[in-house]
Design a protein around this motif. Structure first.
Motif, PDB file in Angstrom:
ATOM      1  N   ASP A  47      -7.201  17.646   0.335  1.00 25.46           N
ATOM      2  CA  ASP A  47      -5.896  17.930   0.920  1.00 25.46           C
ATOM      3  C   ASP A  47      -5.994  17.889   2.443  1.00 25.46           C
ATOM      4  O   ASP A  47      -7.068  18.106   3.033  1.00 25.46           O
ATOM      5  CB  ASP A  47      -5.379  19.300   0.480  1.00 25.46           C
ATOM      6  CG  ASP A  47      -4.891  19.297  -0.964  1.00 25.46           C
ATOM      7  OD1 ASP A  47      -5.000  18.248  -1.612  1.00 25.46           O
ATOM      8  OD2 ASP A  47      -4.413  20.353  -1.420  1.00 25.46           O
ATOM      9  N   LYS A  55       1.558   8.244   5.481  1.00 18.72           N
ATOM     10  CA  LYS A  55       1.095   7.825   4.155  1.00 18.72           C
ATOM     11  C   LYS A  55       0.370   6.487   4.214  1.00 18.72           C
ATOM     12  O   LYS A  55      -0.600   6.260   3.477  1.00 18.72           O
ATOM     13  CB  LYS A  55       2.282   7.750   3.202  1.00 18.72           C
ATOM     14  CG  LYS A  55       1.892   7.752   1.729  1.00 18.72           C
ATOM     15  CD  LYS A  55       3.088   8.034   0.836  1.00 18.72           C
ATOM     16  CE  LYS A  55       2.646   8.239  -0.601  1.00 18.72           C
ATOM     17  NZ  LYS A  55       3.782   8.609  -1.495  1.00 18.72           N
ATOM     18  N   ALA A 104      -3.480  15.933  -2.153  1.00 17.23           N
ATOM     19  CA  ALA A 104      -4.204  14.733  -2.577  1.00 17.23           C
ATOM     20  C   ALA A 104      -3.987  14.431  -4.058  1.00 17.23           C
ATOM     21  O   ALA A 104      -3.957  13.264  -4.460  1.00 17.23           O
ATOM     22  CB  ALA A 104      -5.691  14.890  -2.292  1.00 17.23           C
ATOM     23  N   GLN A 148      -0.435  13.165  -4.282  1.00 15.90           N
ATOM     24  CA  GLN A 148      -0.147  12.170  -3.240  1.00 15.90           C
ATOM     25  C   GLN A 148       1.226  12.406  -2.604  1.00 15.90           C
ATOM     26  O   GLN A 148       1.966  11.467  -2.295  1.00 15.90           O
ATOM     27  CB  GLN A 148      -0.215  10.757  -3.812  1.00 15.90           C
ATOM     28  CG  GLN A 148      -1.605  10.327  -4.262  1.00 15.90           C
ATOM     29  CD  GLN A 148      -2.535  10.075  -3.067  1.00 15.90           C
ATOM     30  OE1 GLN A 148      -2.315   9.178  -2.262  1.00 15.90           O
ATOM     31  NE2 GLN A 148      -3.581  10.892  -2.959  1.00 15.90           N
ATOM     32  N   SER A 149       1.521  13.685  -2.368  1.00 14.83           N
ATOM     33  CA  SER A 149       2.837  14.020  -1.821  1.00 14.83           C
ATOM     34  C   SER A 149       2.700  14.873  -0.560  1.00 14.83           C
ATOM     35  O   SER A 149       1.679  15.547  -0.348  1.00 14.83           O
ATOM     36  CB  SER A 149       3.665  14.780  -2.864  1.00 14.83           C
ATOM     37  OG  SER A 149       3.020  16.004  -3.202  1.00 14.83           O
ATOM     38  N   PHE A 159      -0.508  17.556   3.024  1.00 14.03           N
ATOM     39  CA  PHE A 159      -0.677  16.463   2.065  1.00 14.03           C
ATOM     40  C   PHE A 159      -1.468  16.953   0.869  1.00 14.03           C
ATOM     41  O   PHE A 159      -2.599  17.412   1.003  1.00 14.03           O
ATOM     42  CB  PHE A 159      -1.397  15.287   2.727  1.00 14.03           C
ATOM     43  CG  PHE A 159      -1.731  14.177   1.764  1.00 14.03           C
ATOM     44  CD1 PHE A 159      -0.732  13.369   1.252  1.00 14.03           C
ATOM     45  CD2 PHE A 159      -3.046  13.958   1.356  1.00 14.03           C
ATOM     46  CE1 PHE A 159      -1.035  12.343   0.358  1.00 14.03           C
ATOM     47  CE2 PHE A 159      -3.361  12.942   0.469  1.00 14.03           C
ATOM     48  CZ  PHE A 159      -2.344  12.131  -0.033  1.00 14.03           C
TER      49      PHE A 159
END
Length: 337
Positions: free
Chosen positions: A270, A299, A236, A239-240, A234
């Motif tokens: 992250d 998520k 940060a 946001q993916s 992830f």
């Protein structure tokens, strides 16, 4: 000489028969269930009950028809066979109870052997949840300090079920603990453990493993995989989510297998997610969960601290499959803070 319990049983049985013959009151029949348990506890065989029944009837009616009395001979033979089958059942039940106790002891031993505390590392938050499908797990995870500034994370899953799989995993855990401690590269670690697995586990069993080494000074994550589930990373800032991809043969297939290491620079906030197939193969009424749907579950909980996050994901995925695990479930989260 008969015991007091046997004599009491006979008297109670006599009272039931004579009482019912006199009144035909069905309330009397309800006491048979309790008396049956007493007879079983005191080892009264079915053929003994048949003989007792005939004796009480002959006492009750001295002119009992011959065909009625003789019919008990057939019933007696039937009950002797039934009694032998019942005794075999009791023996098997006793063995099953003993086996359950042994499995419970083995389960306690495995939990002790496989226990791995969540590490307290500056600059890194860790969360982990591991739930077996059965009493004994075929998953294991561990964290090990590898010098002053490195921590290793291991997650393995044995392809197989039951006690043999669980003990194979315990063996591998012991081997990994012995090999660890000196910051071996992920490639070296998997190659060493592959030799152990190839030598010591059955040909119809093999093990997938993810091994990572996190440098808490440089925040560099090195990792390698032996056929294990693809992890998630992830980012940060964007946001993916992206796949934490690595490949290699499962342990125990080819003694000469080699494993390529990969690395990932970890930015602040992250997260790294490592999981077993009990997570990725969550099964709903419509089939296995899609990768996009799994990411959506992650998520939704991404703002939580790692330990709360993995527990929330576990709860959500359990609910999706009606709280019935189809495989051992293990999920680990590493977050740079």
């Amino acid at each position: 000489m008969e015991s007091r319990e046997i004599n009491e049983f006979k008297e109670k049985y006599r009272d039931i028969i004579l009482g019912y013959l006199e009144s035909q009151d069905e309330e009397i029949l309800y006491s048979c269930e309790k008396l049956t348990r007493e007879g079983m506890e005191n080892g009264v065989s079915p053929e003994e009950i048949v003989n007792l029944h005939r004796a009480i009837l002959e006492e009750y009616d001295a002119n009992l028809p011959t065909h009625v009395s003789s019919s008990f001979d057939v019933l007696l033979e039937m009950m002797m066979g039934y009694g032998m089958a019942h005794m075999e059942h009791l023996s098997l039940r006793t063995e099953q109870q003993a086996l359950r106790r042994e499995i419970a002891q083995a389960e306690d031993m495995q939990k002790t052997m496989m226990k791995s505390d969540i590490p307290n590392v500056a600059g890194l938050e860790v969360g982990a949840v591991s739930v077996p499908m059965r009493q004994m797990s075929g998953d294991f995870y561990s964290f090990t300090n590898e010098g002053e500034n490195k921590i290793s994370v291991t997650l393995a899953d044995v392809i197989g079920k039951g006690i043999p799989a669980a003990f194979s995993m315990s063996m591998l855990k012991y081997a990994s603990d012995n090999y660890g401690g000196d910051a071996k590269t992920p490639s070296e670690m998997l190659q060493n453990l592959n030799e152990v697995a190839e030598t010591n586990i059955d040909d119809n069993m093999f093990i997938t493993m993810f091994y990572g080494l996190y440098d808490t000074t440089n925040h560099l994550f090195e990792f390698a995989s032996a056929g294990h589930e693809v992890g998630l990373y992830f980012d940060a800032q964007t946001q993916s989510f992206t796949d934490l991809y690595a490949r290699g043969l499962p342990l125990g297939i080819d003694r000469n297998a080699t494993y390529r290491a990969f690395e990932k620079q970890v930015a602040k906030d992250d997260m790294i997610f490592i999981m077993s197939d009990g997570v990725t193969e969550t099964r709903t009424a419509d089939g296995f969960i899609e990768r996009e749907d799994l990411i959506a579950v992650f998520k939704d909980s991404i703002a939580l601290a790692p330990q709360k996050l993995v527990k929330e994901v576990y709860d959500r995925l359990c609910k999706l499959q009606d709280y019935e695990l189809r495989d051992d479930f293990t999920l680990i989260c590493l977050k740079r803070v």
